[in-house]
Design a protein around this motif. Structure first.
Motif, PDB file in Angstrom:
ATOM      1  N   MET A  27     -21.764  11.948   7.597  1.00 31.25           N
ATOM      2  CA  MET A  27     -21.752  10.491   7.501  1.00 31.25           C
ATOM      3  C   MET A  27     -22.849   9.985   6.564  1.00 31.25           C
ATOM      4  SD  MET A  27     -21.345   7.884  10.743  1.00 31.25           S
ATOM      5  CE  MET A  27     -21.068   9.198  11.877  1.00 31.25           C
ATOM      6  N   CYS A  31     -22.355   7.857   3.151  1.00 28.39           N
ATOM      7  CA  CYS A  31     -23.015   6.559   2.966  1.00 28.39           C
ATOM      8  C   CYS A  31     -23.860   6.545   1.690  1.00 28.39           C
ATOM      9  CB  CYS A  31     -23.881   6.220   4.179  1.00 28.39           C
ATOM     10  SG  CYS A  31     -22.929   5.859   5.678  1.00 28.39           S
ATOM     11  N   GLU A  63     -25.655   0.957   6.256  1.00 27.10           N
ATOM     12  CA  GLU A  63     -24.270   1.437   6.272  1.00 27.10           C
ATOM     13  C   GLU A  63     -24.072   2.498   7.360  1.00 27.10           C
ATOM     14  OE1 GLU A  63     -20.378   1.385   5.139  1.00 27.10           O
ATOM     15  OE2 GLU A  63     -21.927   0.144   4.210  1.00 27.10           O
ATOM     16  N   THR A  67     -21.750   1.961  10.658  1.00 27.94           N
ATOM     17  CA  THR A  67     -20.638   2.889  10.897  1.00 27.94           C
ATOM     18  C   THR A  67     -20.740   3.504  12.285  1.00 27.94           C
ATOM     19  OG1 THR A  67     -20.496   3.388   8.533  1.00 27.94           O
ATOM     20  CG2 THR A  67     -19.460   4.960  10.042  1.00 27.94           C
ATOM     21  N   LYS A  68     -21.955   3.946  12.644  1.00 24.82           N
ATOM     22  CA  LYS A  68     -22.130   4.553  13.984  1.00 24.82           C
ATOM     23  C   LYS A  68     -21.815   3.545  15.081  1.00 24.82           C
ATOM     24  CE  LYS A  68     -24.747   7.746  15.161  1.00 24.82           C
ATOM     25  NZ  LYS A  68     -25.295   9.079  15.342  1.00 24.82           N
ATOM     26  N   SER A  70     -19.840   0.894  14.831  1.00 21.35           N
ATOM     27  CA  SER A  70     -18.404   0.618  14.791  1.00 21.35           C
ATOM     28  C   SER A  70     -17.589   1.712  15.459  1.00 21.35           C
ATOM     29  CB  SER A  70     -17.939   0.463  13.346  1.00 21.35           C
ATOM     30  OG  SER A  70     -18.587  -0.626  12.739  1.00 21.35           O
ATOM     31  N   MET A  71     -18.079   2.945  15.380  1.00 16.40           N
ATOM     32  CA  MET A  71     -17.382   4.084  15.981  1.00 16.40           C
ATOM     33  C   MET A  71     -17.754   4.282  17.448  1.00 16.40           C
ATOM     34  SD  MET A  71     -17.654   6.757  12.798  1.00 16.40           S
ATOM     35  CE  MET A  71     -16.856   8.088  13.689  1.00 16.40           C
TER      36      MET A  71
END
Length: 131
Positions: A27, A31, A63, A67-68, A70-71
């Motif tokens: 990830m 990013c 970012e 992302t983390k 959001s997941m």
């Protein structure tokens, strides 16, 4: 840039799994590529200028954390935002930040992500015109 990003995350109290091919490592590399391409596209340069390095690192961190979250891989409530200053004074200059007593950890986190992601205004100095 990867080591600078890991150092910045560590300074924020966020641990990263540094094993090769771990989910965090993959990830982070994605990013970094995404932010690098974004900055290069905005500036029309092939490399990130030294003057934008720290901004790029913060953008990658933003970012990555976004992302983390959001997941569902980041527990925002475990992050400590108590150390954020409410007021800064330097000589006769005084800045007071809006701090709401009932603000949730998630609202603090989202505001911090926006700060990390910066705007494109930092790129203007380095923008090269192409024809």
């Amino acid at each position: 840039m990867l080591e600078d990003v890991k150092t910045r995350l560590k300074s924020l109290g966020i641990s990263v799994n540094s094993k090769p091919n771990s989910q965090d490592e993959v990830m982070l590399n994605f990013c970094i590529d995404k932010v690098t391409n974004h900055i290069n596209n905005q500036t029309n340069l092939s490399e990130i200028p030294q003057g934008l390095h720290e901004i790029a690192v913060d953008m990658v961190v933003g970012e990555f954390l976004f992302t983390k979250k959001s997941m569902g891989l980041l527990d925002v409530s475990s992050l400590d935002f108590e150390a954020v200053a409410k007021q800064v004074q330097d000589g006769d200059t005084n800045v007071v930040f809006a701090v709401e007593a009932n603000r949730t950890p998630e609202a603090h986190f989202d505001a911090f992500i926006l700060y990390l992601q910066h705007g494109n205004t930092d790129f203007i100095k380095y923008r090269v015109l192409t024809w």
